[in-house]
Motif scaffolding. Sequence first.
Motif, PDB file in Angstrom:
ATOM      1  N   TRP A 272     -34.184   5.854  27.343  1.00 11.62           N
ATOM      2  CA  TRP A 272     -35.033   7.017  27.625  1.00 11.62           C
ATOM      3  C   TRP A 272     -34.860   7.358  29.104  1.00 11.62           C
ATOM      4  N   TRP A 273     -33.909   8.237  29.375  1.00 10.50           N
ATOM      5  CA  TRP A 273     -33.464   8.442  30.752  1.00 10.50           C
ATOM      6  C   TRP A 273     -34.545   9.015  31.660  1.00 10.50           C
ATOM      7  N   ASP A 274     -35.342   9.931  31.169  1.00  7.64           N
ATOM      8  CA  ASP A 274     -36.396  10.499  32.015  1.00  7.64           C
ATOM      9  C   ASP A 274     -37.391   9.424  32.444  1.00  7.64           C
TER      10      ASP A 274
ATOM     11  N   ARG B  70     -21.721  11.001  26.883  1.00  5.16           N
ATOM     12  CA  ARG B  70     -23.017  11.627  26.640  1.00  5.16           C
ATOM     13  C   ARG B  70     -24.114  10.901  27.417  1.00  5.16           C
TER      14      ARG B  70
ATOM     15  N   LYS C 171     -24.033  12.065  30.981  1.00  2.00           N
ATOM     16  CA  LYS C 171     -24.610  13.396  31.150  1.00  2.00           C
ATOM     17  C   LYS C 171     -26.135  13.359  31.063  1.00  2.00           C
ATOM     18  N   GLU C 172     -26.671  12.530  30.169  1.00  2.00           N
ATOM     19  CA  GLU C 172     -28.125  12.423  30.042  1.00  2.00           C
ATOM     20  C   GLU C 172     -28.732  11.767  31.276  1.00  2.00           C
TER      21      GLU C 172
ATOM     22  N   ALA D 128     -28.713  14.373  33.952  1.00  2.75           N
ATOM     23  CA  ALA D 128     -29.731  15.390  33.688  1.00  2.75           C
ATOM     24  C   ALA D 128     -31.119  14.905  34.083  1.00  2.75           C
TER      25      ALA D 128
END
Length: 273
Positions: free
Chosen positions: A145-147, A192, A195-196, A199
């Motif tokens: 969960w990158w955020d 991917r 990139k996440e 982001a």
Amino acid sequence: MSDTGARTFEELIAEAEAASVDGWDFSWLDGRATEERPEWRYARLLADRLSRATAALDLQTGGGEVLAEALAGAREAAGGVAGEGARPGPALTVATESWPPNIARATALLHPLGVALVADQDEPPLPFGDAAFDLVVSRHPVRAWWDEIARVLRPGGTYLSQEVGPASVFELVEYFLGPMPPEIRSGRDPDRAMKEAEAAGLDVVDLRTAALRTEFRDIGAVVYFLRKVIWMVPGFTVERYRDQLLELHRRIASDGPFVATTTRFLIEAVKPA
């Protein structure tokens, strides 16, 4: 021939079904299955990062075995061979886990090492405040969960993870389930993930991939693996797949180990200061 080729199908199956699959220790497979290891040696990298951290978080720790090994390595490194800035491990180390058998196992293993184990469902939000850790790590997370990772990292902090890559051990998966659709085979893509991460505001400083030879030398090893790594063949039971297991047992006995390809990727990202 498998080292256990003289034993019957039923004997091998019964032994594998009786084995405990708690935790993330695969030593039961010693001599029965082999898997090449990535050249980057995740536990060693983790030990180095831990030796320099002040507050660390290990997400989805499993049974805590990898974190315990890395903490021991960090303390050994700090005793004489680590570079400037090394310490015997973070002043604060926290681990999360969601599966109850693993929660109990990790608690017993990690508490004596000074690590707090938090039962968490592996879904946002993480039960920690903003900028709580200067190091966040995870080995084989179900999902990153990158955020949330970016939120709990301090500016200048590091995220280090080894993840399962696309179509890992799919020779075995597709033996039982048949050909997987392209969108399943291409899941868990390292590009991917990069990139996440970007982001979410992180700078990816390292991304490496590996394709590794894996051998299953008897049918008991196959059963144990599928009982332990439950997402490979969802709903797997010996009774449900008995005919295919028997066919595979005969194939291993006549042709030698069942060979599959394990895929992994390493990703390291930094939160800008």
